[in-house]
Design a protein around this motif. Structure first.
Motif, mmCIF file in Angstrom:
data_model
loop_
_atom_site.group_PDB
_atom_site.id
_atom_site.type_symbol
_atom_site.label_atom_id
_atom_site.label_comp_id
_atom_site.label_asym_id
_atom_site.label_seq_id
_atom_site.Cartn_x
_atom_site.Cartn_y
_atom_site.Cartn_z
ATOM 1 N N VAL A 43 7.691 10.164 -16.306
ATOM 2 C CA VAL A 43 7.360 11.053 -17.431
ATOM 3 C C VAL A 43 6.256 10.380 -18.249
ATOM 4 O O VAL A 43 6.442 9.270 -18.751
ATOM 5 C CB VAL A 43 8.597 11.322 -18.312
ATOM 6 N N GLY A 44 5.122 11.037 -18.377
ATOM 7 C CA GLY A 44 3.967 10.415 -19.007
ATOM 8 C C GLY A 44 4.163 10.093 -20.472
ATOM 9 O O GLY A 44 4.712 10.896 -21.240
ATOM 10 N N CYS A 45 3.721 8.886 -20.860
ATOM 11 C CA CYS A 45 3.619 8.545 -22.283
ATOM 12 C C CYS A 45 2.531 9.391 -22.927
ATOM 13 O O CYS A 45 1.719 10.022 -22.244
ATOM 14 C CB CYS A 45 3.257 7.067 -22.436
ATOM 15 N N LEU A 79 4.022 7.810 -9.336
ATOM 16 C CA LEU A 79 3.221 8.495 -8.320
ATOM 17 C C LEU A 79 3.635 9.960 -8.206
ATOM 18 O O LEU A 79 4.812 10.278 -8.088
ATOM 19 C CB LEU A 79 3.385 7.821 -6.955
ATOM 20 N N GLY A 80 2.646 10.839 -8.256
ATOM 21 C CA GLY A 80 2.908 12.267 -8.175
ATOM 22 C C GLY A 80 3.124 12.922 -9.522
ATOM 23 O O GLY A 80 3.382 14.129 -9.583
ATOM 24 N N ALA A 81 2.999 12.148 -10.602
ATOM 25 C CA ALA A 81 3.173 12.685 -11.955
ATOM 26 C C ALA A 81 1.856 12.613 -12.712
ATOM 27 O O ALA A 81 0.974 11.805 -12.383
ATOM 28 C CB ALA A 81 4.253 11.911 -12.705
ATOM 29 N N THR A 82 1.718 13.454 -13.735
ATOM 30 C CA THR A 82 0.454 13.538 -14.471
ATOM 31 C C THR A 82 0.679 13.651 -15.969
ATOM 32 O O THR A 82 1.766 14.000 -16.438
ATOM 33 C CB THR A 82 -0.364 14.768 -14.018
ATOM 34 N N PRO A 108 7.621 16.250 -22.101
ATOM 35 C CA PRO A 108 6.602 16.865 -22.958
ATOM 36 C C PRO A 108 5.820 17.932 -22.199
ATOM 37 O O PRO A 108 5.672 17.858 -20.971
ATOM 38 C CB PRO A 108 5.690 15.680 -23.321
ATOM 39 N N GLU A 109 5.306 18.908 -22.904
ATOM 40 C CA GLU A 109 4.574 19.990 -22.243
ATOM 41 C C GLU A 109 3.300 19.494 -21.583
ATOM 42 O O GLU A 109 2.794 20.112 -20.642
ATOM 43 C CB GLU A 109 4.262 21.104 -23.239
#
Length: 376
Positions: free
Chosen positions: A133-135, A159-162, A284-285
């Motif tokens: 889950v991105g900061c 990996l695989g998250a943005t 988060p969105e």
């Protein structure tokens, strides 16, 4: 009753073919054709200008610390709720870890507390993208720019998250990925360093190859390679790269299956969160996660103990996670807390992680959910 494991690495079916090809070639050492294919995949799929395989995410973090020229007496800001490699990479250079609390919703570094932790000794910020889950990288990068600091993303789980459509690990100056056997995409052991700047990329090649310019030699840029700088042996074998390539080629499908399993848990447990019986990790969105961890936080350590025992009695392997680094023996020697870390301490004592992997069945998940609900 069959045991439901906490994790089961995905297998694509091509790993054996690729490994046999490497063995038949006789080229088992690193930086062969499979390593280059992995580099190309990471660069193209993640949008990273430069990607280098390493023997571990730990190794990638250590190279990043060297690239930042971290020196004794320097300070590096990071969460206390993370794996020890995040801290070790900088402690090995003589730096002091400055631990900042995490957010109660995302379990990520609380960006609102970073500036209060900055001193004239601060050299870098290390956001850890917990559970993929991105900061809040917009805020973190803005703080770093104002204070002239480097940003090193610990994207071991990412990996695989943005974040806002950009791959985790590519938003800061450097990013570190993991392909450990517990991750979504695995190589047994393994990692990668992502580098944004061209000059740093050339230096990273030297550090990774024992301080030599062997990478330039392999490309034919020089007719022999020599010792250029301090470095170490950070590259993986070609066998590791071959296994990893098979995984990378199927990474989208693997991630999609994990996300489906993650969503089944979430849909079933949202009513318990609404009733105040547990807290689920917020997404988060701006973030697209990868289903790496399904986390829930309970009211107390005693309640966690009861829940884990109930799951074990049903042959379900669930677990807690990190012991806060700031309160650990090494953390007390090599770091300090910036302010109160109350969220970190509560999550460390009351968190439960449920089994989640690409091939978990709906019936196994139903058993996990039923056991959990009966224990709360």
């Amino acid at each position: 009753m069959d045991t439901i494991p906490f994790n089961r690495p995905p297998i694509t079916g091509r790993e054996i073919d690729y490994l046999k090809h490497v063995i038949d070639s006789g080229n088992l050492a690193g930086d062969g054709p499979y390593t280059q294919k992995c580099h190309a995949w990471l660069a193209s799929q993640l949008g990273s200008p430069h990607a280098l395989l390493t023997h571990s995410c730990t190794g990638a973090l250590e190279i990043a610390a060297l690239l930042c020229d971290i020196q004794p007496g320097d300070e590096v800001i990071m969460p206390s709720f993370t794996f020890v490699s995040t801290a070790n990479a900088f402690v090995l250079r003589g730096a002091t870890c400055v631990f900042v609390d995490i957010r109660a919703d995302t379990l990520n570094l609380d960006e609102t507390l970073i500036e209060a932790a900055i001193t004239d000794k601060t050299r870098a910020i290390v956001p850890v993208h917990y559970a993929g889950v991105g900061c809040d990288m917009d805020t973190i990068n803005a703080i770093a720019a104002r204070h002239g600091l480097k940003v090193l993303e610990d994207a071991a789980q990412g990996l695989g998250a943005t974040w806002r459509g950009q791959a985790l690990g590519t938003l800061g100056d450097f990013g570190a990925l993991s392909f450990h056997g517990t991750k979504n995409i695995v190589a047994g052991e393994g990692g990668a360093l992502l580098v944004r700047d061209d000059a740093h990329a050339e230096h990273a090649e030297i550090l990774r190859e024992k301080g030599t310019d062997r990478s330039r030699f392999l490309r034919g840029d020089v007719d022999k390679y020599t010792w250029q700088d301090v470095g170490s042996s950070y590259l993986p074998s070609e066998l590791t790269a071959a296994f990893l390539l098979a995984q990378l080629e199927d990474s989208q499908a693997i991630t999609a299956r994990r996300l489906a399993a993650w969503q089944r848990y979430r849909d079933a447990l949202l009513p318990l969160e609404a009733a105040g019986k547990l807290r689920l990790q917020a997404i988060p969105e701006e973030a697209r996660h990868n289903g790496h961890i399904f986390s829930l936080v309970l009211d107390s350590e005693a309640q966690r103990t009861r829940v884990l025992q109930a799951l074990r009695e049903q042959s379900i392997q669930a677990t807690s996670h990190y012991v806060s680094l700031h309160a650990s023996p090494a953390g007390l020697r090599h770091g300090r807390a910036s302010g109160a870390l109350s969220v970190t301490e509560h999550v460390s004592s009351a968190q439960v992680r449920l089994p989640v992997y690409a091939d978990i069945t709906e019936s196994d998940q139903a058993r996990v959910i039923a056991t959990l609900c009966s224990a709360l």
